[in-house]
Enzyme design. Structure first.
Site, PDB file in Angstrom:
ATOM      1  N   ARG A   1       7.665   7.083 -20.914  1.00  0.00           N
ATOM      2  CA  ARG A   1       6.440   7.573 -20.036  1.00  0.00           C
ATOM      3  C   ARG A   1       5.190   6.574 -20.418  1.00  0.00           C
ATOM      4  O   ARG A   1       5.282   6.236 -21.676  1.00  0.00           O
ATOM      5  CB  ARG A   1       6.070   8.961 -20.476  1.00  0.00           C
ATOM      6  CG  ARG A   1       5.009   9.785 -19.924  1.00  0.00           C
ATOM      7  CD  ARG A   1       5.280  10.080 -18.476  1.00  0.00           C
ATOM      8  NE  ARG A   1       4.172  10.993 -17.781  1.00  0.00           N
ATOM      9  CZ  ARG A   1       3.739  11.071 -16.720  1.00  0.00           C
ATOM     10  NH1 ARG A   1       4.766  10.315 -15.820  1.00  0.00           N
ATOM     11  NH2 ARG A   1       2.985  12.228 -16.320  1.00  0.00           N
TER      12      ARG A   1
ATOM     13  N   THR B   1       6.653   8.909  -6.387  1.00  0.00           N
ATOM     14  CA  THR B   1       7.550   8.739  -7.322  1.00  0.00           C
ATOM     15  C   THR B   1       8.880   8.328  -6.843  1.00  0.00           C
ATOM     16  O   THR B   1       9.000   8.454  -5.353  1.00  0.00           O
ATOM     17  CB  THR B   1       7.626   9.881  -8.228  1.00  0.00           C
ATOM     18  OG1 THR B   1       6.230  10.100  -8.779  1.00  0.00           O
ATOM     19  CG2 THR B   1       8.527   9.867  -9.498  1.00  0.00           C
TER      20      THR B   1
ATOM     21  N   THR C   1       8.130   6.514 -11.930  1.00  0.00           N
ATOM     22  CA  THR C   1       6.666   6.647 -11.268  1.00  0.00           C
ATOM     23  C   THR C   1       5.785   5.558 -11.516  1.00  0.00           C
ATOM     24  O   THR C   1       5.713   4.953 -12.631  1.00  0.00           O
ATOM     25  CB  THR C   1       6.204   8.033 -11.591  1.00  0.00           C
ATOM     26  OG1 THR C   1       4.990   8.235 -10.710  1.00  0.00           O
ATOM     27  CG2 THR C   1       5.719   8.131 -12.884  1.00  0.00           C
TER      28      THR C   1
ATOM     29  N   ASN D   1       2.752   6.792 -10.368  1.00  0.00           N
ATOM     30  CA  ASN D   1       1.904   7.982  -9.953  1.00  0.00           C
ATOM     31  C   ASN D   1       1.628   7.848  -8.482  1.00  0.00           C
ATOM     32  O   ASN D   1       2.590   7.864  -7.817  1.00  0.00           O
ATOM     33  CB  ASN D   1       0.795   7.997 -10.824  1.00  0.00           C
ATOM     34  CG  ASN D   1       0.324   9.555 -10.834  1.00  0.00           C
ATOM     35  OD1 ASN D   1       0.858  10.636 -10.384  1.00  0.00           O
ATOM     36  ND2 ASN D   1      -1.103   9.738 -11.284  1.00  0.00           N
TER      37      ASN D   1
ATOM     38  N   GLU E   1      -1.336   6.540 -14.042  1.00  0.00           N
ATOM     39  CA  GLU E   1      -0.720   7.919 -14.327  1.00  0.00           C
ATOM     40  C   GLU E   1      -2.019   8.605 -15.384  1.00  0.00           C
ATOM     41  O   GLU E   1      -1.653   9.742 -15.748  1.00  0.00           O
ATOM     42  CB  GLU E   1       0.220   7.474 -15.494  1.00  0.00           C
ATOM     43  CG  GLU E   1       1.452   8.279 -15.439  1.00  0.00           C
ATOM     44  CD  GLU E   1       2.073   8.261 -14.108  1.00  0.00           C
ATOM     45  OE1 GLU E   1       2.249   9.349 -13.666  1.00  0.00           O
ATOM     46  OE2 GLU E   1       2.652   6.996 -13.725  1.00  0.00           O
TER      47      GLU E   1
ATOM     48  N   SER F   1       4.029  15.432 -17.257  1.00  0.00           N
ATOM     49  CA  SER F   1       4.608  15.301 -15.901  1.00  0.00           C
ATOM     50  C   SER F   1       5.641  16.124 -15.444  1.00  0.00           C
ATOM     51  O   SER F   1       5.882  17.232 -16.062  1.00  0.00           O
ATOM     52  CB  SER F   1       5.867  14.016 -16.313  1.00  0.00           C
ATOM     53  OG  SER F   1       6.654  13.700 -15.154  1.00  0.00           O
ATOM     54  N   SER F   2       5.928  16.095 -14.035  1.00  0.00           N
ATOM     55  CA  SER F   2       6.716  16.995 -13.442  1.00  0.00           C
ATOM     56  C   SER F   2       8.228  16.384 -13.355  1.00  0.00           C
ATOM     57  O   SER F   2       9.174  17.243 -12.564  1.00  0.00           O
ATOM     58  CB  SER F   2       6.243  17.421 -11.880  1.00  0.00           C
ATOM     59  OG  SER F   2       4.977  18.048 -12.147  1.00  0.00           O
TER      60      SER F   2
ATOM     61  N   GLY G   1       5.792  15.227  -6.941  1.00  0.00           N
ATOM     62  CA  GLY G   1       4.680  15.723  -7.655  1.00  0.00           C
ATOM     63  C   GLY G   1       5.156  17.154  -8.331  1.00  0.00           C
ATOM     64  O   GLY G   1       6.192  17.202  -8.726  1.00  0.00           O
TER      65      GLY G   1
HETATM   66  N1  GLY Z   1       3.263  10.895 -11.826  1.00  0.00           N
HETATM   67  C1  GLY Z   1       4.284  11.928 -11.435  1.00  0.00           C
HETATM   68  C2  GLY Z   1       4.644  12.893 -12.568  1.00  0.00           C
HETATM   69  O1  GLY Z   1       4.833  12.297 -13.598  1.00  0.00           O
HETATM   70  O2  GLY Z   1       4.964  13.887 -12.241  1.00  0.00           O
END
Ligand code: GLY
Length: 574
Positions: free
Chosen positions: A98, A372, A390, A392, A411, A443-444, A464
């Site tokens: 990340r 993503t 991703t 973003n 991000e 993040s998701s 997302g």
């Molecule tokens: N940028 C998308 C996520 O990390 O959820």
């Protein structure tokens, strides 16, 4: 020692189970499989597997290829989570690549003088960019888990960047959605547009600067990107575009290995992404709440109702508690505890929607970008990778760093820019996800394995804040014994606590179900388009079969193939 006959029988039964489990673990898949969001990335991964690489090498190849052919979704300037399963010893680990906030980042960096949010600043331009994690993660995976060199696994991406590839209608659609931002950056416009316009179908997207940067990474490993001459050029370009990166930020970047979160739902072991993703926790929490229901026996509207109520409650907790584990103390044991979930589920009324405002308050946080990508891989030895990647929003920050070919992520917009302020999706931020130097935004992304004695699922999707509920619906389909084409293809619906509404795809629920949900007090918002781009693999050990599927909403490709391992000829790749 003498055994009582009953005890002996129990011992024998346990022994048989252990032997069966060991036999299942030792079993190898009859084929390998790859599913990614782009056919060229699927080909890259397949070629690496056919050339003697393992699933981890193939994941590096596919991730780097996606970075080249889907610049709107992920990239060398972005990050991601790679969930790995190593067959030889059963190791399961998540590689956290990340992005992190630069040292000069501050909690109020996107606030305007009037306390509003300078939303453009966290979305378009170099100030929106966090320090990339993808190149470090590729190098780490290749070095620690791969069989081939990083250079071998990056070779397909380098070729695609240098020789180019013909863009399609999907590319055109993505460019159209980000055209103005791309036009504002001369480098981005020169690379991704044709004479400042949306390129025609068939136009070749060539990225020679990116090819050179990838080559440097291939030759020098992570240091080739994060230190030295390239790092200097990246920082100079970011700062010239009003960004705040420093060479120290790049030198400090480290990949984290994190144990996945695990849970159980009706005989399925769930293995998924831990924080800084909110995905795995939310998925397991929802499944824990749903385990008290016999979903198959419920009438259709009732079934959707209880699933939505579980979504609502899990997303409330996400907002209240979750952030970067290196910065925030989180009650993870409580959130994953089935008894805690059962308590939450007790407040679900069978006949009425629970208004979100009646749940203990927690302000929802950033839902994550919707642009993503995902890849799922199973090799012929049983190694697997689920990776969600991703930059973003579409084309990230829409800025390319000078002559490096590196498209910057945005991000930083996944952090809470301020408490109480609505973000891109009309939602507001919470304290655990406020900006701090060196912190990872929440993040998701939810790369996930589903495991029973006989069936293994490998899956994930972009989308997302809706990622987690998509993986939930796919898990429920897996539990029903349905094939991956169903997990990726079924109609989708979503609730995220606030806004207090069920968001659904145009074809997701039939009119009678919609009517009944409305009568229960649910607000329904039918979306204009279908969403998500799930990539999934099923290894059915009992049937001796491997199946793979790519979401019909996207342009991805899923392939199942026998591996006739031919050793790599180094000169072909290096
Ligand atoms: N940028 C998308 C996520 O990390 O959820």
């Amino acid at each position: 020692m003498r055994f009582h006959p009953l005890r002996l029988r129990r011992w024998l039964a346990l022994l048989c189970l252990a032997l069966l489990a060991a036999a299942a673990a030792a079993q190898k898949p009859p084929a390998a499989a790859v599913a990614t969001a782009h056919p060229l990335a699927t080909t890259a991964a397949r070629d690496i597997l056919q050339a003697g690489g393992n699933a981890f090498d193939a994941a590096v190849a596919a991730s780097a290829a996606l970075a080249v052919v889907e610049p709107y979704s992920s990239g060398i300037g972005g990050g991601g989570f790679w969930l790995l399963h190593r067959a030889e010893d059963g190791l399961q680990i998540m590689i956290d690549g990340r992005e992190v906030a630069p040292r000069a980042a501050t909690p109020d960096m996107y606030l305007a003088a009037d306390d509003g949010i300078r939303q453009r600043a966290s979305r378009d331009g170099a100030l929106a960019a966090a320090i990339p994690g993808a190149p470090a993660a590729w190098a780490h995976i290749a070095e620690r888990y791969g069989r081939l060199s990083l250079a071998q696994s990056l070779a397909p991406a380098i070729r695609l960047a240098r020789e180019g590839f013909a863009v399609d209608e999907f590319y055109q659609r993505m460019v159209r959605l980000r055209l103005e931002a791309l036009r504002r950056d001369p480098q981005a416009a020169a690379i991704f547009l044709a004479d400042n316009e949306v390129p025609p179908v068939g136009w070749k997207l060539r990225q020679p600067d990116l090819a050179r940067t990838l080559e440097r990474l291939a030759a020098e490993g992570a240091a080739g990107f994060y230190r030295g001459e390239l790092a200097k050029r990246l920082v100079a370009a970011v700062r010239a575009a009003n960004g705040i990166w420093s060479e120290q930020d790049l030198a400090d970047y480290t990949v984290q290995e994190r144990p996945p979160v695990t849970g159980h739902y009706r005989g399925i072991r769930i293995v998924s992404a831990p924080p800084p993703s909110a995905g795995g926790i939310g998925l397991i929490q929802m499944l824990n709440m749903l385990s008290g229901y016999d979903l198959e026996r419920l009438p259709p509207a009732q079934r959707v109702h209880v699933i939505v109520e579980a979504m609502r409650r899990a997303y409330r907790d996400r907002a209240a508690y979750l952030g970067d584990p290196d910065f925030v103390d989180m009650p993870l044991a409580m959130l994953l505890d089935p008894f805690y979930a059962r308590g939450l589920a007790q407040s679900i009324r069978p006949d009425r929607a629970t208004p979100s405002r009646l749940l203990a308050p927690a302000l929802p946080d950033q839902p994550g970008g919707s642009h993503t990508t995902h890849l799922s891989i199973l090799d012929a030895e049983g190694n697997r990778v689920a990776a969600t990647l991703t930059i973003n929003h579409l084309f990230g920050a829409a800025v390319v760093a000078g002559d490096t070919g590196v498209l910057l992520n945005n991000e930083m917009d996944d952090f809470a820019a301020a408490l109480d302020e609505p973000n891109f999706y009309g939602l507001v931020g919470t304290a655990p996800n406020l900006i701090a130097p060196g912190k990872r935004p929440l993040s998701s992304m939810t790369p996930t394995f589903l495991e029973t004695e006989n069936r293994i699922g490998v899956l994930g999707t972009p989308g997302g804040s809706r990622i987690v509920t998509m993986v939930l619906l796919a898990t429920l389909a897996f539990e029903q014994g349905l094939p991956p084409t169903d997990w990726v293809g079924r109609g989708r619906f979503h609730h995220q606590y606030l806004p207090d509404e069920i968001q659904l795809e145009p074809d997701a629920l039939d009119p009678q179900v919609r009517k009944e949900l409305t009568a229960m007090g649910h607000e329904l918002r039918v979306l204009e388009r279908r969403y998500g781009d799930m990539q999934a693999i099923l290894w059915d050990r009992a049937a001796g079969q491997v199946l793979a599927a790519s979401d019909p909403r996207g342009i991805g490709a899923a392939e199942v193939f026998a591996v006739t391992s031919v050793p790599v000829v180094a000169s072909e790749w290096d």
